[in-house]
Design a protein around this motif. Structure first.
Motif, PDB file in Angstrom:
ATOM      1  N   ARG A  13       0.838  -1.190   0.000  1.00 18.14           N
ATOM      2  CA  ARG A  13       0.000   0.000   0.000  1.00 18.14           C
ATOM      3  C   ARG A  13       0.883   1.254   0.000  1.00 18.14           C
ATOM      4  O   ARG A  13       1.674   1.455   0.922  1.00 18.14           O
ATOM      5  CB  ARG A  13      -0.940   0.012   1.207  1.00 18.14           C
ATOM      6  CG  ARG A  13      -1.855  -1.198   1.283  1.00 18.14           C
ATOM      7  CD  ARG A  13      -2.777  -1.080   2.500  1.00 18.14           C
ATOM      8  NE  ARG A  13      -3.695   0.057   2.338  1.00 18.14           N
ATOM      9  CZ  ARG A  13      -3.980   0.928   3.295  1.00 18.14           C
ATOM     10  NH1 ARG A  13      -3.401   0.833   4.489  1.00 18.14           N
ATOM     11  NH2 ARG A  13      -4.844   1.916   3.087  1.00 18.14           N
ATOM     12  N   VAL A  14       0.737   2.055  -1.044  1.00 19.22           N
ATOM     13  CA  VAL A  14       1.527   3.287  -1.177  1.00 19.22           C
ATOM     14  C   VAL A  14       0.580   4.477  -1.159  1.00 19.22           C
ATOM     15  O   VAL A  14      -0.378   4.532  -1.938  1.00 19.22           O
ATOM     16  CB  VAL A  14       2.352   3.291  -2.475  1.00 19.22           C
ATOM     17  CG1 VAL A  14       3.171   4.583  -2.582  1.00 19.22           C
ATOM     18  CG2 VAL A  14       3.265   2.068  -2.532  1.00 19.22           C
ATOM     19  N   ALA A  15       0.848   5.432  -0.269  1.00 18.25           N
ATOM     20  CA  ALA A  15       0.058   6.660  -0.201  1.00 18.25           C
ATOM     21  C   ALA A  15       0.667   7.729  -1.097  1.00 18.25           C
ATOM     22  O   ALA A  15       1.886   7.898  -1.138  1.00 18.25           O
ATOM     23  CB  ALA A  15      -0.017   7.162   1.234  1.00 18.25           C
ATOM     24  N   PHE A  16      -0.189   8.450  -1.789  1.00 17.41           N
ATOM     25  CA  PHE A  16       0.222   9.569  -2.631  1.00 17.41           C
ATOM     26  C   PHE A  16      -0.393  10.827  -2.038  1.00 17.41           C
ATOM     27  O   PHE A  16      -1.617  10.938  -1.926  1.00 17.41           O
ATOM     28  CB  PHE A  16      -0.258   9.347  -4.066  1.00 17.41           C
ATOM     29  CG  PHE A  16       0.303  10.308  -5.073  1.00 17.41           C
ATOM     30  CD1 PHE A  16       1.668  10.393  -5.286  1.00 17.41           C
ATOM     31  CD2 PHE A  16      -0.537  11.111  -5.829  1.00 17.41           C
ATOM     32  CE1 PHE A  16       2.193  11.263  -6.238  1.00 17.41           C
ATOM     33  CE2 PHE A  16      -0.031  11.977  -6.779  1.00 17.41           C
ATOM     34  CZ  PHE A  16       1.337  12.058  -6.986  1.00 17.41           C
ATOM     35  N   VAL A  17       0.454  11.770  -1.627  1.00 13.45           N
ATOM     36  CA  VAL A  17      -0.013  12.972  -0.936  1.00 13.45           C
ATOM     37  C   VAL A  17      -0.220  14.094  -1.949  1.00 13.45           C
ATOM     38  O   VAL A  17       0.722  14.507  -2.625  1.00 13.45           O
ATOM     39  CB  VAL A  17       0.978  13.415   0.152  1.00 13.45           C
ATOM     40  CG1 VAL A  17       0.479  14.695   0.825  1.00 13.45           C
ATOM     41  CG2 VAL A  17       1.172  12.307   1.179  1.00 13.45           C
ATOM     42  N   ILE A  18      -1.446  14.579  -2.036  1.00 11.29           N
ATOM     43  CA  ILE A  18      -1.796  15.651  -2.959  1.00 11.29           C
ATOM     44  C   ILE A  18      -2.173  16.891  -2.149  1.00 11.29           C
ATOM     45  O   ILE A  18      -3.000  16.824  -1.245  1.00 11.29           O
ATOM     46  CB  ILE A  18      -2.963  15.242  -3.879  1.00 11.29           C
ATOM     47  CG1 ILE A  18      -2.604  13.980  -4.675  1.00 11.29           C
ATOM     48  CG2 ILE A  18      -3.313  16.385  -4.833  1.00 11.29           C
ATOM     49  CD1 ILE A  18      -3.705  13.491  -5.592  1.00 11.29           C
ATOM     50  N   GLY A  19      -1.583  18.008  -2.514  1.00 15.94           N
ATOM     51  CA  GLY A  19      -1.833  19.255  -1.807  1.00 15.94           C
ATOM     52  C   GLY A  19      -3.152  19.890  -2.187  1.00 15.94           C
ATOM     53  O   GLY A  19      -3.995  19.300  -2.876  1.00 15.94           O
ATOM     54  N   GLY A  20      -3.340  21.129  -1.751  1.00 16.43           N
ATOM     55  CA  GLY A  20      -4.595  21.827  -1.956  1.00 16.43           C
ATOM     56  C   GLY A  20      -4.730  22.369  -3.372  1.00 16.43           C
ATOM     57  O   GLY A  20      -4.115  23.374  -3.724  1.00 16.43           O
ATOM     58  N   TYR A  21      -5.522  21.700  -4.196  1.00 18.33           N
ATOM     59  CA  TYR A  21      -5.785  22.110  -5.559  1.00 18.33           C
ATOM     60  C   TYR A  21      -7.283  22.316  -5.742  1.00 18.33           C
ATOM     61  O   TYR A  21      -8.088  21.698  -5.034  1.00 18.33           O
ATOM     62  CB  TYR A  21      -5.326  21.024  -6.545  1.00 18.33           C
ATOM     63  CG  TYR A  21      -3.832  20.863  -6.670  1.00 18.33           C
ATOM     64  CD1 TYR A  21      -3.135  21.512  -7.683  1.00 18.33           C
ATOM     65  CD2 TYR A  21      -3.127  20.064  -5.776  1.00 18.33           C
ATOM     66  CE1 TYR A  21      -1.756  21.364  -7.800  1.00 18.33           C
ATOM     67  CE2 TYR A  21      -1.749  19.922  -5.881  1.00 18.33           C
ATOM     68  CZ  TYR A  21      -1.077  20.567  -6.893  1.00 18.33           C
ATOM     69  OH  TYR A  21       0.288  20.428  -7.007  1.00 18.33           O
ATOM     70  N   PRO A  22      -7.713  23.129  -6.705  1.00 16.30           N
ATOM     71  CA  PRO A  22      -9.126  23.130  -7.085  1.00 16.30           C
ATOM     72  C   PRO A  22      -9.577  21.711  -7.411  1.00 16.30           C
ATOM     73  O   PRO A  22      -8.777  20.894  -7.893  1.00 16.30           O
ATOM     74  CB  PRO A  22      -9.147  24.038  -8.321  1.00 16.30           C
ATOM     75  CG  PRO A  22      -7.936  24.899  -8.187  1.00 16.30           C
ATOM     76  CD  PRO A  22      -6.894  24.053  -7.507  1.00 16.30           C
ATOM     77  N   GLU A  23     -10.843  21.412  -7.150  1.00 14.16           N
ATOM     78  CA  GLU A  23     -11.296  20.025  -7.226  1.00 14.16           C
ATOM     79  C   GLU A  23     -11.025  19.373  -8.579  1.00 14.16           C
ATOM     80  O   GLU A  23     -10.594  18.220  -8.654  1.00 14.16           O
ATOM     81  CB  GLU A  23     -12.791  19.946  -6.890  1.00 14.16           C
ATOM     82  CG  GLU A  23     -13.293  18.532  -6.634  1.00 14.16           C
ATOM     83  CD  GLU A  23     -12.639  17.855  -5.432  1.00 14.16           C
ATOM     84  OE1 GLU A  23     -12.662  16.611  -5.372  1.00 14.16           O
ATOM     85  OE2 GLU A  23     -12.113  18.577  -4.547  1.00 14.16           O
TER      86      GLU A  23
END
Length: 251
Positions: A13-23
């Motif tokens: 299981r690998v987590a991908f961290v995505i920052g604050g973007y428009p939806e």
């Protein structure tokens, strides 16, 4: 860590961290990451409010984002992920995060550079805007790979404007890659901006056009993270001492 059940190993299981973007922008990045899932590799998304999605990005915004990304790495570990990758070739929060969590934290630019080293000797990098080249060159220098990146080009479109100019970006990206190969002898292209490639432009399309491998910053770090976790490898505590800053349990 993934466990063996009924004689079969469960997916890493690998987590991908995505920052604050428009939806809509978030969904584009989520889709690009999930495309690298397989029966052996589960990709999950962790969101954080910090984001480089601004005009005129500087080192100040990069450093201000680090605490939020480190918090996201901790969240991924609590949720049982085996490894974690932050979105973007700025390698946000990676150095500090490796002292905080006990799962591999894989930096996209670092992963790209090492993967490219198996494929060629002279790398050409494509970035969003000329103003970002000093920042990204410093990141490459930190990994001791500056002599391998022999050429830099920019499409000239800032990050928040890329989706609205996807066709122009693609044309400029491919032409920039051609020039790196033709004029500077680059034998591998690094997509040093994941929104350009692979989010809006498929790496395989660029590779067909320019005739050399194209390494991008979503697939390379996600699959490398899965490999490290699958091999039960962890960051050296001689190199990254365990931080005591987060010893108190979360409220």
């Amino acid at each position: 860590m993934s466990e063996t059940r009924r004689g079969l190993r469960s997916p890493v299981r690998v987590a991908f961290v995505i920052g604050g973007y428009p939806e809509e922008e978030f969904r584009l990045r989520e889709r690009a990451a999930l495309a690298y899932a397989s029966p052996e590799v589960e990709i999950g998304i962790v969101r954080t409010p910090a984001s480089p999605f601004v005009h005129g990005l500087t080192p100040a915004e990069v450093q201000l984002a680090a605490p939020a990304f480190i918090a996201a790495f901790r969240q991924a570990e609590r949720e049982g992920y085996d490894a974690v990758v932050p979105l973007g070739t700025l390698d946000l929060g990676v150095d500090g995060g490796r002292s905080v969590v006990d799962i591999p934290v894989v930096a996209p630019t670092e992963a790209m550079l090492h993967v490219a080293s198996f494929l060629g000797d002279r790398f050409g990098a494509l970035v969003y805007h000329d103003d970002l080249i000093p920042l990204l060159r410093a990141i490459v220098r930190r990994y001791g790979m500056e002599e391998k990146v022999v050429g830099w080009r920019a499409t000239g479109i800032d990050l928040p404007d890329l989706s609205a100019n996807a066709q122009a970006m693609a044309e400029r990206f491919i032409e920039g890659a051609r020039r790196l190969v033709r004029e500077q002898g680059c034998d591998v292209i690094l997509a040093m901006g994941v929104t350009q490639c692979p989010v809006l432009l498929d790496a395989s399309v660029v590779e067909r056009e320019v005739g050399v491998p194209v390494v991008e910053g979503i697939g390379a770090p996600l699959r490398l993270a899965a490999m490290l976790a699958g091999l039960h490898l962890r960051h050296s505590r001689l190199r990254w001492r365990r931080s005591r800053a987060f010893d108190q349990p979360d409220a």
